[in-house]
Write a protein that holds these residues in place. Structure first.
Motif, PDB file in Angstrom:
ATOM      1  N   ARG A 152       2.231  -6.263  -5.224  1.00 38.77           N
ATOM      2  CA  ARG A 152       0.807  -6.284  -5.531  1.00 38.77           C
ATOM      3  C   ARG A 152       0.109  -7.373  -4.722  1.00 38.77           C
ATOM      4  NH1 ARG A 152      -1.206  -1.741  -7.975  1.00 38.77           N
ATOM      5  NH2 ARG A 152      -0.283  -1.340 -10.008  1.00 38.77           N
ATOM      6  N   ALA A 153      -1.122  -7.116  -4.328  1.00 39.88           N
ATOM      7  CA  ALA A 153      -1.890  -8.056  -3.522  1.00 39.88           C
ATOM      8  C   ALA A 153      -2.586  -9.091  -4.398  1.00 39.88           C
ATOM      9  CB  ALA A 153      -2.928  -7.304  -2.700  1.00 39.88           C
ATOM     10  N   SER A 154      -2.898 -10.265  -3.804  1.00 44.35           N
ATOM     11  CA  SER A 154      -3.658 -11.313  -4.491  1.00 44.35           C
ATOM     12  C   SER A 154      -4.450 -12.084  -3.440  1.00 44.35           C
ATOM     13  CB  SER A 154      -2.708 -12.249  -5.251  1.00 44.35           C
ATOM     14  OG  SER A 154      -3.437 -13.140  -6.063  1.00 44.35           O
ATOM     15  N   SER A 155      -5.528 -12.760  -3.872  1.00 45.84           N
ATOM     16  CA  SER A 155      -6.359 -13.426  -2.878  1.00 45.84           C
ATOM     17  C   SER A 155      -7.137 -14.597  -3.454  1.00 45.84           C
ATOM     18  CB  SER A 155      -7.366 -12.434  -2.272  1.00 45.84           C
ATOM     19  OG  SER A 155      -8.370 -12.126  -3.224  1.00 45.84           O
ATOM     20  N   VAL A 156      -7.511 -15.500  -2.556  1.00 48.73           N
ATOM     21  CA  VAL A 156      -8.563 -16.481  -2.792  1.00 48.73           C
ATOM     22  C   VAL A 156      -9.732 -15.995  -1.938  1.00 48.73           C
ATOM     23  CG1 VAL A 156      -9.293 -18.870  -2.571  1.00 48.73           C
ATOM     24  CG2 VAL A 156      -6.911 -18.342  -3.149  1.00 48.73           C
ATOM     25  N   PRO A 157     -10.792 -15.453  -2.547  1.00 49.44           N
ATOM     26  CA  PRO A 157     -11.850 -14.773  -1.789  1.00 49.44           C
ATOM     27  C   PRO A 157     -12.364 -15.575  -0.602  1.00 49.44           C
ATOM     28  CG  PRO A 157     -12.198 -14.480  -4.131  1.00 49.44           C
ATOM     29  CD  PRO A 157     -11.060 -15.456  -3.993  1.00 49.44           C
ATOM     30  N   GLY A 158     -12.347 -14.941   0.566  1.00 48.82           N
ATOM     31  CA  GLY A 158     -12.875 -15.555   1.778  1.00 48.82           C
ATOM     32  C   GLY A 158     -11.941 -16.540   2.456  1.00 48.82           C
ATOM     33  N   LYS A 159     -10.779 -16.831   1.839  1.00 43.56           N
ATOM     34  CA  LYS A 159      -9.892 -17.854   2.405  1.00 43.56           C
ATOM     35  C   LYS A 159      -8.454 -17.388   2.595  1.00 43.56           C
ATOM     36  CE  LYS A 159     -12.484 -21.772   0.473  1.00 43.56           C
ATOM     37  NZ  LYS A 159     -12.403 -22.980  -0.382  1.00 43.56           N
ATOM     38  N   LEU A 160      -7.948 -16.584   1.655  1.00 46.38           N
ATOM     39  CA  LEU A 160      -6.547 -16.198   1.713  1.00 46.38           C
ATOM     40  C   LEU A 160      -6.365 -14.817   1.101  1.00 46.38           C
ATOM     41  CD1 LEU A 160      -3.534 -18.479   0.725  1.00 46.38           C
ATOM     42  CD2 LEU A 160      -3.618 -16.093   0.031  1.00 46.38           C
ATOM     43  N   ASN A 161      -5.850 -13.884   1.888  1.00 49.04           N
ATOM     44  CA  ASN A 161      -5.512 -12.556   1.401  1.00 49.04           C
ATOM     45  C   ASN A 161      -4.011 -12.348   1.519  1.00 49.04           C
ATOM     46  OD1 ASN A 161      -8.167 -11.932   0.885  1.00 49.04           O
ATOM     47  ND2 ASN A 161      -8.482 -10.833   2.809  1.00 49.04           N
ATOM     48  N   ASP A 162      -3.328 -12.345   0.389  1.00 49.16           N
ATOM     49  CA  ASP A 162      -1.891 -12.121   0.373  1.00 49.16           C
ATOM     50  C   ASP A 162      -1.630 -10.662  -0.002  1.00 49.16           C
ATOM     51  OD1 ASP A 162       0.821 -12.117   0.150  1.00 49.16           O
ATOM     52  OD2 ASP A 162       0.937 -13.477  -1.569  1.00 49.16           O
ATOM     53  N   PRO A 163      -1.183  -9.823   0.947  1.00 42.70           N
ATOM     54  CA  PRO A 163      -1.030  -8.394   0.662  1.00 42.70           C
ATOM     55  C   PRO A 163       0.247  -8.057  -0.082  1.00 42.70           C
ATOM     56  CG  PRO A 163      -0.364  -8.822   2.895  1.00 42.70           C
ATOM     57  CD  PRO A 163      -0.854 -10.140   2.343  1.00 42.70           C
ATOM     58  N   GLY A 164       1.135  -9.067  -0.309  1.00 46.34           N
ATOM     59  CA  GLY A 164       2.452  -8.732  -0.818  1.00 46.34           C
ATOM     60  C   GLY A 164       3.245  -8.022   0.268  1.00 46.34           C
ATOM     61  N   ILE A 165       4.283  -7.297  -0.126  1.00 44.15           N
ATOM     62  CA  ILE A 165       5.084  -6.564   0.852  1.00 44.15           C
ATOM     63  C   ILE A 165       4.234  -5.465   1.495  1.00 44.15           C
ATOM     64  CG2 ILE A 165       6.969  -4.904   1.092  1.00 44.15           C
ATOM     65  CD1 ILE A 165       7.988  -7.697   1.025  1.00 44.15           C
ATOM     66  N   ILE A 166       4.186  -5.463   2.813  1.00 42.07           N
ATOM     67  CA  ILE A 166       3.444  -4.451   3.562  1.00 42.07           C
ATOM     68  C   ILE A 166       4.389  -3.296   3.889  1.00 42.07           C
ATOM     69  CG2 ILE A 166       2.338  -3.983   5.779  1.00 42.07           C
ATOM     70  CD1 ILE A 166       1.263  -6.862   5.692  1.00 42.07           C
ATOM     71  N   GLY A 167       3.922  -2.068   3.675  1.00 43.20           N
ATOM     72  CA  GLY A 167       4.719  -0.924   4.066  1.00 43.20           C
ATOM     73  C   GLY A 167       5.255  -0.069   2.947  1.00 43.20           C
ATOM     74  N   ASP A 168       4.916  -0.350   1.690  1.00 38.10           N
ATOM     75  CA  ASP A 168       5.264   0.492   0.548  1.00 38.10           C
ATOM     76  C   ASP A 168       6.753   0.396   0.202  1.00 38.10           C
ATOM     77  OD1 ASP A 168       4.859   2.198  -1.568  1.00 38.10           O
ATOM     78  OD2 ASP A 168       4.321   3.936  -0.354  1.00 38.10           O
ATOM     79  N   SER A 169       7.117   1.020  -0.929  1.00 40.52           N
ATOM     80  CA  SER A 169       8.499   1.019  -1.414  1.00 40.52           C
ATOM     81  C   SER A 169       9.320   2.139  -0.786  1.00 40.52           C
ATOM     82  CB  SER A 169       8.518   1.157  -2.941  1.00 40.52           C
ATOM     83  OG  SER A 169       7.858   2.357  -3.338  1.00 40.52           O
ATOM     84  N   GLY A 170       8.663   3.056  -0.079  1.00 41.47           N
ATOM     85  CA  GLY A 170       9.346   4.111   0.654  1.00 41.47           C
ATOM     86  C   GLY A 170       8.769   4.213   2.046  1.00 41.47           C
ATOM     87  N   TRP A 171       9.621   4.516   3.023  1.00 42.78           N
ATOM     88  CA  TRP A 171       9.179   4.588   4.417  1.00 42.78           C
ATOM     89  C   TRP A 171       9.311   6.011   4.952  1.00 42.78           C
ATOM     90  CZ3 TRP A 171      11.825  -0.287   6.987  1.00 42.78           C
ATOM     91  CH2 TRP A 171      11.198  -1.443   6.488  1.00 42.78           C
ATOM     92  N   SER A 172       8.222   6.500   5.524  1.00 42.23           N
ATOM     93  CA  SER A 172       8.246   7.797   6.191  1.00 42.23           C
ATOM     94  C   SER A 172       8.881   7.672   7.577  1.00 42.23           C
ATOM     95  CB  SER A 172       6.815   8.340   6.320  1.00 42.23           C
ATOM     96  OG  SER A 172       6.202   8.474   5.054  1.00 42.23           O
ATOM     97  N   ASN A 173       9.252   8.814   8.150  1.00 44.15           N
ATOM     98  CA  ASN A 173       9.807   8.867   9.520  1.00 44.15           C
ATOM     99  C   ASN A 173      10.998   7.925   9.680  1.00 44.15           C
ATOM    100  OD1 ASN A 173       7.356  10.362  10.032  1.00 44.15           O
ATOM    101  ND2 ASN A 173       6.325   8.401  10.305  1.00 44.15           N
ATOM    102  N   SER A 174      11.859   7.896   8.666  1.00 48.32           N
ATOM    103  CA  SER A 174      12.926   6.901   8.659  1.00 48.32           C
ATOM    104  C   SER A 174      14.320   7.517   8.668  1.00 48.32           C
ATOM    105  CB  SER A 174      12.789   5.988   7.433  1.00 48.32           C
ATOM    106  OG  SER A 174      13.016   6.702   6.232  1.00 48.32           O
TER     107      SER A 174
END
Length: 359
Positions: A152-174
């Motif tokens: 899950r993502a979390s942020s400090v507005p305008g200063k820090l955007n933490d997206p968490g793990i990028i790329g989902d729990s499943g990968w296509s074309n793999s």
């Protein structure tokens, strides 16, 4: 003359019946899945307002699928799995609007007890498997602290955007390879193709090692992502995103009267360009337990996290407690409470009661 042919005809009919039964035994197709629904209240950190909901997927995301095997001989089987999420509250397919039909798994492959398993298509990542097996609330996107701090993502507005793990729990074309089981030790390796001409280096890969021996289990997982978006949560990939590396370790020990869990994780998200805050460094640790009580278990989990970039940082404390009661081998009911506090915002919390049925 007719009497002479009757035994032969009977023998041929019996042989055909036996061959038909053997062919049926060599292949199988299974319909499977689970439906999960809960009612409760949700309040995100800093929001100040609570939403009252009847939602799908409290303890686990609802899904259904079709999987099958065919015995090819010599210890080798052809396998396939088509498995997708759905929402019991609305009857909609997918985890969210726009999610594909079979985003949990959609693959075909070969399985051999000596040489391992190879799957082609959309595959669940080894990193996700290590994440969910080493925390007591498994893969709950509503009540599991580990899932929130990882996916899950979390942020400090305008200063820090933490997206968490990028790329989902499943990968296509793999392509996913899993080793045979060596006395409790297994390994999994996944590679996903970028599928962009001239950009073969823009891809994703990951691996894990897991060991299970009696009451003890341990895992080590790693993955690297050079492209793709964050499909869950409210925050997209940070501006200037270049690459993300993530590593995680976990252990469990089952004392019968209590099963203990521990995890540690470090995620580094590289961000280029002036004004983007620099690289994100996310560090978190989890401790938890599962305690058998009656026909169910009390589940407890706590996670501490610190995330920072060149501009700012935040600290986050998240805890959850649940009681999961088994009505049968396939049906359970649960009650859960989740608390989430970041040092720069008012706390959020979620509570609910629900039911899950596996089929």
């Amino acid at each position: 003359m007719r009497k002479q042919y009757k035994p032969a005809l009977k023998l041929a009919a019996a042989a055909a019946t036996l061959l038909s039964g053997a062919a049926t035994a060599q292949s199988s197709v299974t319909l499977y899945g689970q439906a999960d629904m809960f009612v409760g209240g949700l309040k995100s950190p800093g929001s100040g307002e609570r939403a009252w909901v009847a939602n799908s997927g409290g303890m686990q995301t609802s899904y259904w699928g079709i999987k099958g095997t065919e015995d090819l001989g010599g210890g080798t089987k052809a396998i396939f799995d088509l498995n997708g999420f759905f929402r019991t509250d609305s009857g909609s397919s997918g985890r969210f609007d726009g999610d594909g039909m079979f985003t949990r798994n959609a693959n075909v492959g070969l399985q051999n007890a000596t040489f391992g398993t190879l799957k082609l298509g959309r595959n669940t990542t080894p990193y996700f498997i290590s994440t969910i097996l080493f925390n007591p609330l498994v893969d709950s996107y509503v009540f599991s602290p580990t899932i929130f701090h990882t996916y899950r993502a979390s942020s400090v507005p305008g200063k820090l955007n933490d997206p968490g793990i990028i790329g989902d729990s499943g990968w296509s074309n793999s392509v996913l390879y899993s080793t045979p089981n060596f006395n409790g030790l297994t390994a999994n390796v996944i590679y996903a193709f970028g599928e962009q001409p001239g950009k073969t280096s823009e891809n994703k890969w990951g691996a894990n090692v897991m060991y299970f021996s009696g009451p003890f289990a341990a895992t080590l997982a790693y993955q690297q992502v050079k492209f793709n978006i964050q499909p869950l949560g409210d925050i997209s990939v940070p501006a200037g995103f270049d690459k993300q590396d993530a590593v995680q370790a976990g252990i469990t020990y089952d004392f019968k009267v209590v099963k203990l869990f521990a995890q540690g994780q470090y995620i580094k998200t590289r961000v280029n360009g002036a004004g983007n805050g620099g690289d994100l460094k996310h560090t978190n640790g989890q401790v938890g337990m599962s305690v058998p009580v009656g026909a169910g278990s009390v589940l407890i989990s706590y996670v501490y996290d610190k995330t920072k970039n060149d501009v700012t940082d935040f600290k986050r404390n998240t805890a959850a407690i649940a009681y999961d009661y088994n009505l049968s081998k396939r049906t359970d009911v649960y009650a859960a409470y989740y608390y989430d506090k970041r040092n720069d915002a008012e706390h959020g919390d979620t509570f609910g009661v629900g039911m899950r049925h596996r089929f």
